[in-house]
Scaffold this active site. Structure first.
Site, mmCIF file in Angstrom:
data_model
loop_
_atom_site.group_PDB
_atom_site.id
_atom_site.type_symbol
_atom_site.label_atom_id
_atom_site.label_comp_id
_atom_site.label_asym_id
_atom_site.label_seq_id
_atom_site.Cartn_x
_atom_site.Cartn_y
_atom_site.Cartn_z
ATOM 1 N N GLY A 89 0.820 -1.198 0.000
ATOM 2 C CA GLY A 89 0.000 0.000 0.000
ATOM 3 C C GLY A 89 0.852 1.245 0.000
ATOM 4 O O GLY A 89 1.892 1.297 0.672
ATOM 5 N N THR A 90 0.433 2.236 -0.774
ATOM 6 C CA THR A 90 1.179 3.491 -0.843
ATOM 7 C C THR A 90 0.320 4.530 -1.548
ATOM 8 O O THR A 90 -0.744 4.221 -2.085
ATOM 9 C CB THR A 90 2.508 3.289 -1.600
ATOM 10 N N THR A 91 0.800 5.748 -1.556
ATOM 11 C CA THR A 91 0.168 6.816 -2.333
ATOM 12 C C THR A 91 1.259 7.636 -2.992
ATOM 13 O O THR A 91 2.066 8.274 -2.298
ATOM 14 C CB THR A 91 -0.698 7.728 -1.451
ATOM 15 N N LYS A 122 10.096 7.262 -1.169
ATOM 16 C CA LYS A 122 9.411 6.680 -2.320
ATOM 17 C C LYS A 122 9.626 7.489 -3.591
ATOM 18 O O LYS A 122 9.092 7.143 -4.640
ATOM 19 C CB LYS A 122 7.916 6.559 -2.027
ATOM 20 N N SER A 260 -2.510 2.206 -3.293
ATOM 21 C CA SER A 260 -3.812 1.940 -2.692
ATOM 22 C C SER A 260 -4.564 3.220 -2.359
ATOM 23 O O SER A 260 -5.792 3.225 -2.281
ATOM 24 C CB SER A 260 -3.638 1.100 -1.417
#
Length: 340
Positions: A89-91, A122, A260
């Protein structure tokens, strides 16, 4: 071979005595070799690798005549079952506006329901005019970012100029495509600015050729070539935003959000993104988009990293804690309610 002559390999072989390879050459032996792209095992028969020398050791005949089957890797690797599924999960997001390219991402690394690390980078700078946002498996993303940095640097050393962002995306897509269908999980968004190198020299040579001819029609054709070259250079240079994932897909656009938390980030970007945004407005929009995504997505959070890429290169803003954005948003809402 030129490399053999430089390393004086033939002289070294003449001075040193090596055991005969006859016992190995007569036997039908399969040497495992690794392929660069799919990392599968293949066999090398009928020859001995050049670097496979056997030093004169006592009682070495036992090792020479020993079958190589015990050294070969197993045909099927044993898969280790994890006690729980590692959901990623990440944005991450990136968009183009009149002031350049904005790249933003949260800093939370999650492994299922576990926050593995709250301070992960990231967004990785590749060179002075290109940064990459990453989502997927942390180990896979770090590996392919290093490979990409290496390949771009090697290209620059060989050819004297940097690889364009479109070509970089195509190279990365070609390297990732053989891993389609495997457990490799990589989704990279290339956010950068292309500076067309060598365009001026090309246009100047075409312009000189138009003045040296006496035929007016030839001059007209040359002038048309100059205009076409200039238009092509202008289309190739400027801000670029390209998405590449581990199945080899390559997409170019003006706005991308991956991870996500991307549906929540898209809601903010679709509402407020305009080409005419100022630098400050673009930064506020990106920060709010990441904040809204982390507010609803459990796998994203902690901090926000933000990069701004222009024709002069990338610049990084100071990392901000998302709880500060929460209090700013709460204060804005309070002021809005007071006015009403």
């Amino acid at each position: 071979m030129a490399l053999e002559d430089i390393c004086r390999l033939k002289e070294m072989l003449a001075q040193h005595r090596w055991f005969s390879f006859a016992p190995l050459e007569d036997a039908d032996v399969s040497f495992p070799t690794s392929d660069y792209y799919n990392l599968s095992w293949s066999s090398l028969k009928g020859g001995i690798p050049l670097q496979f020398f056997i030093p004169p050791l006592p009682h070495s005949s036992f090792f020479i005549n020993r079958p190589f089957s015990s050294f070969c890797p197993p045909k099927h690797s044993v898969r280790v079952h994890r006690p729980f599924s590692l959901a990623h999960g990440t944005t991450t997001l990136g968009f183009i506006f009149q002031g350049g390219v904005i790249a933003a991402a949260d800093t939370r690394a999650s492994a299922g329901g576990l926050v593995a690390c709250p301070f992960v980078n990231k967004i990785t700078p590749i060179h002075s005019h290109l940064v990459v946002t990453s989502s997927g498996s942390g180990a896979d993303c770090m590996l392919w970012e290093r490979i990409l940095i290496r390949e771009i640097r090697l290209y620059q050393l060989r050819h004297g100029h940097r690889l364009s962002i479109r070509a970089t995306a195509k190279l990365l897509s070609s390297m990732l495509h053989p891993f389609k269908g495997t457990e490799v999980c990589v989704a990279l968004t290339l956010c950068g600015w292309d500076k067309q190198e060598g365009t001026t020299g090309c246009a100047k040579s075409l312009e000189d050729s138009s003045f040296t001819t006496d035929d007016s029609s030839s001059a007209a054709v040359s002038n048309q070539n100059i205009t076409a070259a200039t238009d092509s250079a202008s289309s190739n240079s400027g801000p670029k935003l390209i998405y590449v994932c581990s199945d080899g897909a390559r997409l170019q656009g003006d706005v991308f959000s991956v991870g996500s938390g991307s549906p929540y980030a898209y809601g903010i970007l679709d509402r407020g993104l305009k080409w005419s945004l100022s630098n400050g407005e673009a930064i506020l929009l990106a920060r709010e988009a990441v904040f809204r995504a982390t507010h609803r997505d459990a796998y994203s959070g902690n901090n926000v990293d933000l990069f701004h890429v222009t024709a002069q290169g990338w610049s990084q803003r100071k990392r901000e804690d998302l709880k500060e954005e929460y209090y700013r948003d709460k204060e804005r809402r309070g002021k809005k309610e007071e006015k009403e």
